[in-house]
Write a protein that holds these residues in place. Structure first.
Motif, PDB file in Angstrom:
ATOM      1  N   MET A 167       0.829  -1.210   0.000  1.00 27.05           N
ATOM      2  CA  MET A 167       0.000   0.000   0.000  1.00 27.05           C
ATOM      3  C   MET A 167       0.867   1.265   0.000  1.00 27.05           C
ATOM      4  N   LEU A 168       1.944   1.270   0.809  1.00 30.08           N
ATOM      5  CA  LEU A 168       2.851   2.439   0.833  1.00 30.08           C
ATOM      6  C   LEU A 168       3.454   2.658  -0.549  1.00 30.08           C
ATOM      7  N   ALA A 169       3.784   1.549  -1.229  1.00 32.20           N
ATOM      8  CA  ALA A 169       4.352   1.650  -2.583  1.00 32.20           C
ATOM      9  C   ALA A 169       3.303   2.174  -3.565  1.00 32.20           C
ATOM     10  N   ALA A 170       2.070   1.691  -3.433  1.00 34.49           N
ATOM     11  CA  ALA A 170       0.987   2.142  -4.326  1.00 34.49           C
ATOM     12  C   ALA A 170       0.739   3.642  -4.149  1.00 34.49           C
ATOM     13  N   ILE A 171       0.718   4.089  -2.899  1.00 36.31           N
ATOM     14  CA  ILE A 171       0.515   5.524  -2.633  1.00 36.31           C
ATOM     15  C   ILE A 171       1.697   6.324  -3.191  1.00 36.31           C
ATOM     16  N   SER A 172       2.897   5.821  -2.986  1.00 34.43           N
ATOM     17  CA  SER A 172       4.095   6.507  -3.501  1.00 34.43           C
ATOM     18  C   SER A 172       4.050   6.595  -5.022  1.00 34.43           C
ATOM     19  N   TYR A 173       3.573   5.528  -5.647  1.00 32.58           N
ATOM     20  CA  TYR A 173       3.440   5.525  -7.108  1.00 32.58           C
ATOM     21  C   TYR A 173       2.454   6.616  -7.544  1.00 32.58           C
ATOM     22  N   LEU A 174       1.325   6.707  -6.850  1.00 33.79           N
ATOM     23  CA  LEU A 174       0.321   7.738  -7.181  1.00 33.79           C
ATOM     24  C   LEU A 174       0.921   9.140  -7.015  1.00 33.79           C
ATOM     25  N   ILE A 175       1.684   9.311  -5.947  1.00 35.25           N
ATOM     26  CA  ILE A 175       2.326  10.618  -5.705  1.00 35.25           C
ATOM     27  C   ILE A 175       3.365  10.903  -6.798  1.00 35.25           C
ATOM     28  N   GLN A 176       4.144   9.876  -7.171  1.00 39.49           N
ATOM     29  CA  GLN A 176       5.163  10.059  -8.218  1.00 39.49           C
ATOM     30  C   GLN A 176       4.514  10.374  -9.569  1.00 39.49           C
ATOM     31  N   GLN A 177       3.272   9.912  -9.751  1.00 30.98           N
ATOM     32  CA  GLN A 177       2.538  10.204 -10.993  1.00 30.98           C
ATOM     33  C   GLN A 177       1.842  11.573 -10.943  1.00 30.98           C
ATOM     34  N   LYS A 178       2.144  12.339  -9.900  1.00 30.90           N
ATOM     35  CA  LYS A 178       1.555  13.679  -9.699  1.00 30.90           C
ATOM     36  C   LYS A 178       0.032  13.613  -9.585  1.00 30.90           C
ATOM     37  N   ASN A 179      -0.429  12.526  -8.964  1.00 30.18           N
ATOM     38  CA  ASN A 179      -1.872  12.354  -8.780  1.00 30.18           C
ATOM     39  C   ASN A 179      -2.422  13.422  -7.841  1.00 30.18           C
ATOM     40  N   THR A 180      -3.558  14.034  -8.196  1.00 24.96           N
ATOM     41  CA  THR A 180      -4.136  15.071  -7.332  1.00 24.96           C
ATOM     42  C   THR A 180      -5.533  14.712  -6.843  1.00 24.96           C
ATOM     43  N   MET A 181      -6.081  13.591  -7.334  1.00 32.75           N
ATOM     44  CA  MET A 181      -7.453  13.250  -6.932  1.00 32.75           C
ATOM     45  C   MET A 181      -7.473  12.670  -5.530  1.00 32.75           C
ATOM     46  N   PRO A 182      -8.650  12.718  -4.871  1.00 26.80           N
ATOM     47  CA  PRO A 182      -8.731  12.166  -3.512  1.00 26.80           C
ATOM     48  C   PRO A 182      -8.428  10.667  -3.485  1.00 26.80           C
ATOM     49  N   ILE A 183      -7.709  10.253  -2.450  1.00 26.66           N
ATOM     50  CA  ILE A 183      -7.389   8.836  -2.261  1.00 26.66           C
ATOM     51  C   ILE A 183      -8.073   8.381  -0.968  1.00 26.66           C
ATOM     52  N   TYR A 184      -8.810   7.282  -1.075  1.00 29.78           N
ATOM     53  CA  TYR A 184      -9.487   6.711   0.092  1.00 29.78           C
ATOM     54  C   TYR A 184      -8.878   5.354   0.419  1.00 29.78           C
ATOM     55  N   ILE A 185      -9.069   4.944   1.664  1.00 28.54           N
ATOM     56  CA  ILE A 185      -8.573   3.624   2.032  1.00 28.54           C
ATOM     57  C   ILE A 185      -9.685   2.801   2.687  1.00 28.54           C
ATOM     58  N   VAL A 186      -9.756   1.534   2.292  1.00 28.32           N
ATOM     59  CA  VAL A 186     -10.630   0.578   2.965  1.00 28.32           C
ATOM     60  C   VAL A 186      -9.696  -0.482   3.534  1.00 28.32           C
ATOM     61  N   CYS A 187      -9.682  -0.591   4.857  1.00 30.17           N
ATOM     62  CA  CYS A 187      -8.733  -1.510   5.501  1.00 30.17           C
ATOM     63  C   CYS A 187      -9.489  -2.319   6.545  1.00 30.17           C
ATOM     64  N   SER A 188      -9.263  -3.640   6.547  1.00 31.69           N
ATOM     65  CA  SER A 188      -9.928  -4.440   7.574  1.00 31.69           C
ATOM     66  C   SER A 188      -8.955  -4.690   8.704  1.00 31.69           C
TER      67      SER A 188
END
Length: 311
Positions: free
Chosen positions: A101-122
């Motif tokens: 998940m940390l890598a996925a978020i980092s990837y989104l940040i590296q892609q200059k993503n600006t849309m809201p990110i939500y998390i569903v975690c059990s």
């Protein structure tokens, strides 16, 4: 919610469940296990992909094409991000999932993503005695988790990005300091604690997971390696390892147990580990790494919960 939602899931079994719930939006599956082997900060870069392919080939005999088909192809879908309005991350409470998940978020940040990110975690579910994985939830519980998804604040994204950087560096001591930080990642501190205990215990040379496998042999009547793997998977707390990883660990622990009268039993070395009387660092030492850190470059002190650089 519109169709312009992108769901990033932690694997195939959960993806099948989400398909059956017919949630709107597109699905990308994060098929990786970044909690093991070398990782590079720039997620999805050629150097990152090459390092991962080599790791899977050398460690698990998984061909490069397989990695290309299962992971790289999904990552390519993520590079067309700008067409979505929101991203929803479906990841578990455990270390395996959290590092992904940390890598996925980092990837989104590296892609200059600006849309809201939500998390569903059990994890802890009301009325349940044990931590629950997302795929273990009922349809009703899954939908409730989805409706209660948490939007990650800019501060959360910073925390995730920072921890990924530390994980890819040789900085496990700085990483440990992050345990005290609060964020919307409810289980992150527990996962970092679990990670710190993956380094060899300074007294025995075995880490927490390895020691736990020997304890299981000592405690239960186990008649096969297959049965031992099942026990280890069920009694691993915050690690979230799969059978591939557990079987590899059991194989490395062969010097510590044997088969006697149709049952696995600890030998003298195995007993020495459990009473802390001998150190087997040199028996087990290999070139395993967690992100940017070699497993055997640091030792874990169980009394102080600190890491020590191994000289």
């Amino acid at each position: 919610m519109g169709d312009n939602t992108l769901h990033i899931t932690n694997g195939d079994s959960l993806t099948e469940r989400l398909d059956s719930l017919e949630l709107d939006g597109d699905l990308v599956i994060w098929r990786e296990m970044l909690c093991e082997g070398p990782t590079l900060k720039e997620v999805g870069s050629q150097a990152f992909i090459d390092a991962r392919k080599t790791f899977f080939k050398d460690t698990y005999n998984i061909p490069a094409d397989d990695y290309e088909n299962k992971f790289v192809s999904e990552l390519k879908k993520l590079s067309e991000l700008n067409t979505y309005d929101e991203v929803i991350l479906w990841f578990e409470f455990d270390l395996f999932c959290h590092i992904n998940m940390l890598a996925a978020i980092s990837y989104l940040i590296q892609q200059k993503n600006t849309m809201p990110i939500y998390i569903v975690c059990s994890g802890w579910v009301k009325g349940e005695a044990q931590l629950k994985a997302l795929s273990e939830l009922t349809d009703e519980q899954l939908v409730t988790h989805y409706e209660k998804k948490i939007q990650l604040a800019p501060e959360d994204l910073k925390v995730a990005y920072h921890i990924w950087q530390l994980y890819c560096d040789e900085k496990p001591i700085e990483l440990k300091a992050e345990i005290k930080k609060s964020s919307n990642f409810k289980y992150l501190s527990s996962c970092i604690r679990a990670h710190i205990e993956r380094f060899p215990n300074k007294d025995t040379g075995l880490n927490s997971l390895e020691t736990n496998i020997l304890k299981l042999i000592d405690l239960y009547d186990i008649s096969s390696v297959k049965q031992l793997c099942g026990y280890a998977l069920n009694h691993q707390g915050y690690y979230g390892y799969g059978d591939l990883q557990v079987n590899r660990m059991i194989k490395a622990l062969k010097p510590f147990f044997r088969m006697k009268g149709g049952q696995l039993v600890l030998n003298t070395k195995g007993k020495n580990v459990l009473d802390g009387s001998e150190n087997y660092y040199d028996t087990l030492k290999d070139d395993s790494s967690y992100g940017g850190t070699h497993k055997y470059s640091f030792l874990y002190n169980p009394a102080s919960h600190e890491l020590i650089k191994h000289s």
